[in-house]
Scaffold this motif. Structure first.
Motif, mmCIF file in Angstrom:
data_model
loop_
_atom_site.group_PDB
_atom_site.id
_atom_site.type_symbol
_atom_site.label_atom_id
_atom_site.label_comp_id
_atom_site.label_asym_id
_atom_site.label_seq_id
_atom_site.Cartn_x
_atom_site.Cartn_y
_atom_site.Cartn_z
ATOM 1 N N SER A 1 -15.780 -17.444 20.105
ATOM 2 C CA SER A 1 -15.228 -16.112 20.344
ATOM 3 C C SER A 1 -13.841 -16.141 20.972
ATOM 4 C CB SER A 1 -16.170 -15.317 21.243
ATOM 5 O OG SER A 1 -16.331 -15.985 22.491
ATOM 6 N N ALA A 2 -13.232 -17.327 21.075
ATOM 7 C CA ALA A 2 -11.912 -17.428 21.691
ATOM 8 C C ALA A 2 -10.902 -16.536 20.964
ATOM 9 C CB ALA A 2 -11.425 -18.875 21.663
ATOM 10 N N GLY A 3 -10.097 -15.800 21.743
ATOM 11 C CA GLY A 3 -9.072 -14.946 21.163
ATOM 12 C C GLY A 3 -9.525 -13.537 20.853
ATOM 13 N N ILE A 4 -10.786 -13.229 21.110
ATOM 14 C CA ILE A 4 -11.307 -11.901 20.781
ATOM 15 C C ILE A 4 -11.599 -11.149 22.082
ATOM 16 C CG2 ILE A 4 -13.157 -10.623 19.635
ATOM 17 C CD1 ILE A 4 -13.438 -13.087 17.781
ATOM 18 N N PRO A 5 -10.992 -9.983 22.283
ATOM 19 C CA PRO A 5 -11.192 -9.240 23.532
ATOM 20 C C PRO A 5 -12.648 -8.826 23.731
ATOM 21 C CG PRO A 5 -9.334 -8.358 22.277
ATOM 22 C CD PRO A 5 -10.055 -9.312 21.372
ATOM 23 N N ALA A 6 -13.095 -8.870 24.968
ATOM 24 C CA ALA A 6 -14.467 -8.457 25.281
ATOM 25 C C ALA A 6 -14.706 -7.008 24.896
ATOM 26 C CB ALA A 6 -14.734 -8.667 26.772
ATOM 27 N N SER A 7 -13.664 -6.186 24.952
ATOM 28 C CA SER A 7 -13.825 -4.774 24.607
ATOM 29 C C SER A 7 -14.209 -4.596 23.148
ATOM 30 C CB SER A 7 -12.528 -4.013 24.899
ATOM 31 O OG SER A 7 -11.441 -4.580 24.180
ATOM 32 N N THR A 8 -13.767 -5.527 22.305
ATOM 33 C CA THR A 8 -14.166 -5.491 20.894
ATOM 34 C C THR A 8 -15.609 -5.939 20.737
ATOM 35 O OG1 THR A 8 -11.913 -5.902 20.122
ATOM 36 C CG2 THR A 8 -13.696 -6.432 18.600
ATOM 37 N N THR A 9 -15.944 -7.059 21.366
ATOM 38 C CA THR A 9 -17.300 -7.603 21.257
ATOM 39 C C THR A 9 -18.338 -6.643 21.819
ATOM 40 O OG1 THR A 9 -16.374 -9.824 21.450
ATOM 41 C CG2 THR A 9 -18.738 -9.594 21.807
ATOM 42 N N ASP A 10 -17.977 -5.909 22.853
ATOM 43 C CA ASP A 10 -18.915 -4.978 23.482
ATOM 44 C C ASP A 10 -19.373 -3.873 22.531
ATOM 45 O OD1 ASP A 10 -18.762 -6.413 25.804
ATOM 46 O OD2 ASP A 10 -17.365 -5.044 26.804
ATOM 47 N N LEU A 11 -18.614 -3.640 21.489
ATOM 48 C CA LEU A 11 -18.975 -2.592 20.530
ATOM 49 C C LEU A 11 -19.966 -3.075 19.473
ATOM 50 C CD1 LEU A 11 -15.506 -0.877 19.969
ATOM 51 C CD2 LEU A 11 -17.436 -0.051 21.336
ATOM 52 N N THR A 12 -20.310 -4.366 19.497
ATOM 53 C CA THR A 12 -21.291 -4.905 18.563
ATOM 54 C C THR A 12 -22.578 -5.210 19.307
ATOM 55 O OG1 THR A 12 -19.561 -5.882 17.185
ATOM 56 C CG2 THR A 12 -21.791 -6.708 16.892
ATOM 57 N N VAL A 13 -23.670 -4.636 18.829
ATOM 58 C CA VAL A 13 -24.992 -4.883 19.400
ATOM 59 C C VAL A 13 -25.865 -5.476 18.305
ATOM 60 C CG1 VAL A 13 -24.788 -3.087 21.158
ATOM 61 C CG2 VAL A 13 -25.689 -2.492 18.900
ATOM 62 N N SER A 14 -27.053 -5.936 18.663
ATOM 63 C CA SER A 14 -27.873 -6.633 17.666
ATOM 64 C C SER A 14 -29.329 -6.213 17.737
ATOM 65 C CB SER A 14 -27.758 -8.149 17.862
ATOM 66 O OG SER A 14 -28.283 -8.535 19.124
ATOM 67 N N PHE A 15 -30.015 -6.455 16.629
ATOM 68 C CA PHE A 15 -31.446 -6.168 16.531
ATOM 69 C C PHE A 15 -32.131 -7.337 15.833
ATOM 70 C CE2 PHE A 15 -29.336 -4.371 12.832
ATOM 71 C CZ PHE A 15 -30.132 -4.764 11.773
ATOM 72 N N PRO A 16 -33.415 -7.578 16.101
ATOM 73 C CA PRO A 16 -34.127 -8.688 15.463
ATOM 74 C C PRO A 16 -34.633 -8.299 14.079
ATOM 75 C CG PRO A 16 -35.556 -7.614 17.050
ATOM 76 C CD PRO A 16 -34.220 -6.920 17.148
ATOM 77 N N TYR A 17 -34.634 -9.266 13.165
ATOM 78 C CA TYR A 17 -35.124 -9.013 11.812
ATOM 79 C C TYR A 17 -36.638 -8.788 11.841
ATOM 80 C CZ TYR A 17 -35.708 -9.456 6.759
ATOM 81 O OH TYR A 17 -35.997 -9.218 5.430
ATOM 82 N N GLY A 18 -37.079 -7.810 11.081
ATOM 83 C CA GLY A 18 -38.514 -7.580 10.909
ATOM 84 C C GLY A 18 -39.167 -6.750 11.995
ATOM 85 N N ASP A 19 -38.403 -6.326 13.004
ATOM 86 C CA ASP A 19 -38.978 -5.614 14.151
ATOM 87 C C ASP A 19 -38.428 -4.190 14.193
ATOM 88 O OD1 ASP A 19 -39.809 -4.679 16.643
ATOM 89 O OD2 ASP A 19 -39.552 -6.631 17.617
ATOM 90 N N LEU A 20 -39.144 -3.272 13.578
ATOM 91 C CA LEU A 20 -38.694 -1.879 13.533
ATOM 92 C C LEU A 20 -38.713 -1.229 14.902
ATOM 93 C CD1 LEU A 20 -40.458 -0.643 10.261
ATOM 94 C CD2 LEU A 20 -38.006 -1.035 10.596
ATOM 95 N N ALA A 21 -39.695 -1.585 15.725
ATOM 96 C CA ALA A 21 -39.796 -0.976 17.053
ATOM 97 C C ALA A 21 -38.587 -1.337 17.906
ATOM 98 C CB ALA A 21 -41.091 -1.416 17.735
ATOM 99 N N ALA A 22 -38.177 -2.608 17.855
ATOM 100 C CA ALA A 22 -37.014 -3.027 18.636
ATOM 101 C C ALA A 22 -35.747 -2.355 18.129
ATOM 102 C CB ALA A 22 -36.877 -4.545 18.584
ATOM 103 N N THR A 23 -35.653 -2.181 16.825
ATOM 104 C CA THR A 23 -34.476 -1.520 16.254
ATOM 105 C C THR A 23 -34.439 -0.055 16.654
ATOM 106 O OG1 THR A 23 -34.596 -3.047 14.389
ATOM 107 C CG2 THR A 23 -33.186 -1.109 14.135
#
Length: 447
Positions: free
Chosen positions: A171-193
């Motif tokens: 992630s070198a060179g990428i501002p934290a403010s950009t990364t903070d806008l990306t969140v994640s969810f696990p595959y196959g888990d509708l409840a978590a999503t």
């Protein structure tokens, strides 16, 4: 010299390739134009530099011939220099490749693509997958007015652009403010999503994922994602770079019957020629066009996106898949390979360590240690033996150019590799069989 797959590991050296790799590193950061092709992905001094390829075989500059898997990072699914593709490209090369206005080939290529992927209403072509997926994300943000992107955490790669790379160890060179806008969810888990969508209510512009990878989607999962996206007002994006054509001609969306709002295609689309596609709903795609009254979206605008010979290649690929039943052949070849490798591993007592995973048309392998944990050292040992036997296999992803004899030879070489694997396990130390340093993961913080 053509070694015809007979070189033994102890004698297997690549002096010309080694020198060429040094020249590559002197001029090209990483020594390759794709990190997954780097020589750090191979045993030290055993990273072949390719001279040429034909069908399912490639030759390195040292004169060795290999049966090749994962061709062009899964892009060359018909085999190298496929005659129908080459002929289509050759015809266009003689007519010019780029003009100041759209070519009629762009009309024909769009019509052919939308006929192949009927779940999409519009398409725009580009040269690589990253541009297409980032355009999809930008479009989703524009359409929803929301800042966040939710990506599937279990899928390894979506784009070279900041919104994704900021989430990786590189992630070198990428501002934290950009990364903070990306969140994640696990595959196959509708409840978590759903919990993620609720926690970031009215903030998430899109859900982006590969519809399937090494595991099939759980029953109802993709339809459940479709419902969640609709209920929470976000855009559902399928990254079909790999599933496109390998799952079905119409991609995973055609196979599973769940229609995303946007989808991206590449890799197999051009059989090695540079072409990718962003496709989807007309009302969304038109935001990047001229026939609407709203704010314009800079969707995709690339000088070489409509290069005529690459579009001709894509049309030839789609025709070949349709007329020759390529997807079915990929599955049949993969099933033969998977069965053979599993039997060879079991026969040598390493069936729990050499693990073949994935859909038959998209097989990968895991190399596990005596505790069942992924091991780069054992992967190095395994790759050394495969290379010595004339098998270039960072994965077991097949092309339709493979013959049954190629598969059978591969299985024989795997069996020999598994015999050495067993010795290393019995010794509880693979080091004597590594040569030098182990292969390394692509995504790591330090070089």
């Amino acid at each position: 010299m053509d070694t015809e797959h007979t070189v033994e590991t102890e004698e297997f050296v690549l002096p010309r390739s080694r020198r060429a790799n040094e020249r590559l590193h002197a001029m090209i950061p990483g020594g390759a134009h794709t990190y997954a092709k780097g020589d750090d992905q191979y045993p030290e001094h055993l990273a072949p530099v390719i001279s040429h390829g034909h069908g399912a075989h490639v030759w390195d500059i040292d004169g060795n011939r290999y049966i090749e898997y994962g061709s062009g990072l899964r892009s060359v699914s018909l085999g190298h220099a496929h005659p129908r593709v080459i002929e289509a490209v050759r015809r266009e090369l003689e007519r010019g490749s780029n003009f100041v206005r759209p070519s009629i080939v762009e009309v024909e290529a769009a019509e052919r693509f939308l006929a192949t992927v009927p779940t999409a209403e519009m398409v725009k072509f580009a040269k690589n997958g990253s541009d297409a997926t980032t355009a999809a994300v930008r479009l989703a943000r524009a359409a929803t007015g929301r800042p966040r992107v939710a990506l599937c955490a279990d899928h390894p790669f979506f784009s070279v652009d900041d919104w994704f790379i900021g989430t990786t160890p590189m992630s070198a060179g990428i501002p934290a403010s950009t990364t903070d806008l990306t969140v994640s969810f696990p595959y196959g888990d509708l409840a978590a999503t759903e919990e993620l969508l609720t926690r970031h209510r009215d903030e998430i512009a899109c859900l982006i994922l590969e519809p399937a990878t090494h595991t099939e989607p759980p029953p109802g999962y993709l339809a459940g994602l479709r419902e969640l996206a609709d209920r929470h007002g976000c855009v559902l994006i399928f990254d079909e770079m790999i599933t496109g054509f390998r799952w079905s001609e119409a991609g995973a969306q055609g196979l599973y019957g769940v229609v995303p709002d946007l989808s991206t295609f590449g890799k197999a689309l051009g059989n090695g020629f540079a072409v990718s596609a962003l496709a989807g709903r007309r009302d969304l795609m038109e935001r990047g066009g001229l026939r609407h009254s709203g704010e314009r979206v800079f969707l995709l605008s690339t000088t070489h996106g409509a290069e005529t010979h690459s579009l001709a290649a894509a049309m030839a690929v789609q025709t070949t898949y349709s007329e020759e039943g390529v997807t079915a052949r990929l599955h049949a070849l993969g099933e033969r390979l998977a069965a053979g490798v599993r039997a060879a591993a079991a026969g040598m007592g390493v069936g729990d360590q050499i693990v073949v995973r994935g859909r038959a048309s998209n097989l990968v392998f895991a190399t596990l240690d005596e505790n069942g944990q992924p091991s780069q050292q054992y992967r190095t040992l395994f790759l050394r033996r495969l290379l010595a036997g004339g098998v270039l296999a960072p994965s077991f992803v097949v092309s339709s150019a493979l013959s049954e004899a190629d598969i059978d030879h591969t299985v024989d070489v795997v069996a020999q590799a598994c015999a050495v694997y067993r010795k290393a396990l019995d010794a509880a130390d693979p080091t004597p069989w590594l040569g030098r340093r182990p292969v390394k993961p692509v995504f790591r913080r330090l070089a």
